[in-house]
Scaffold this active site. Sequence first.
Site, PDB file in Angstrom:
ATOM      1  N   THR A  54       0.837  -1.204   0.000  1.00  0.00           N
ATOM      2  CA  THR A  54       0.000   0.000   0.000  1.00  0.00           C
ATOM      3  C   THR A  54       0.868   1.248   0.000  1.00  0.00           C
ATOM      4  OG1 THR A  54      -1.754  -1.195   1.145  1.00  0.00           O
ATOM      5  CG2 THR A  54      -1.873   1.201   1.197  1.00  0.00           C
ATOM      6  N   CYS A  55       1.919   1.246   0.814  1.00  0.00           N
ATOM      7  CA  CYS A  55       2.810   2.410   0.865  1.00  0.00           C
ATOM      8  C   CYS A  55       3.503   2.625  -0.477  1.00  0.00           C
ATOM      9  CB  CYS A  55       3.835   2.247   1.983  1.00  0.00           C
ATOM     10  SG  CYS A  55       3.095   2.198   3.630  1.00  0.00           S
ATOM     11  N   GLU A  56       3.963   1.538  -1.102  1.00  0.00           N
ATOM     12  CA  GLU A  56       4.598   1.663  -2.411  1.00  0.00           C
ATOM     13  C   GLU A  56       3.629   2.232  -3.435  1.00  0.00           C
ATOM     14  OE1 GLU A  56       6.509  -1.932  -3.742  1.00  0.00           O
ATOM     15  OE2 GLU A  56       7.873  -1.925  -2.025  1.00  0.00           O
TER      16      GLU A  56
END
Length: 162
Positions: A54-56
Amino acid sequence: MTTPPSVAARPLPVGTVAPEFELRDQNNRRVSLSSLREKGDVLIVFFPLAFTGTCEGELGHIRDHLPQFDDDSLTTVAVSVGPPPTHKVWSAAQGYLFPILSDFWPHGDVARAYGVLDDERGFANRGTFLVSRDGLIEYSAMVGPGEARTTETWDAALASRA
């Protein structure tokens, strides 16, 4: 199933003076909010941890639309509790050209000051803050771990610029 944000986590509201900070970026350089504000508005994007899908995806959105997030009067920075060496490897692998700041020690102090630290898990919820050149929070939003910011979140944050 999404995990709700920590009960104690409450992002600072619009109109609040943004807490000053000085953190190290992925190249171990010191970056302060006051120095960033000299250029103009600052979009502060808190994220839980590097090397997560999700962060990527979220930071990839910034990377892929960088002219919207970094121009003559706006700087975007991402902040996580991870250490600078981790951020350096991750940002190089992902092609992130914007500052990835380390809120490693004292652990999560900046995320806590902005009201987005999940004390139970030890990392930040996904807080998004637009800080004006004069130091006031113009946009404030937060989602918990497992939830991604939507395009509407990015659009609203950028549209809040005075």
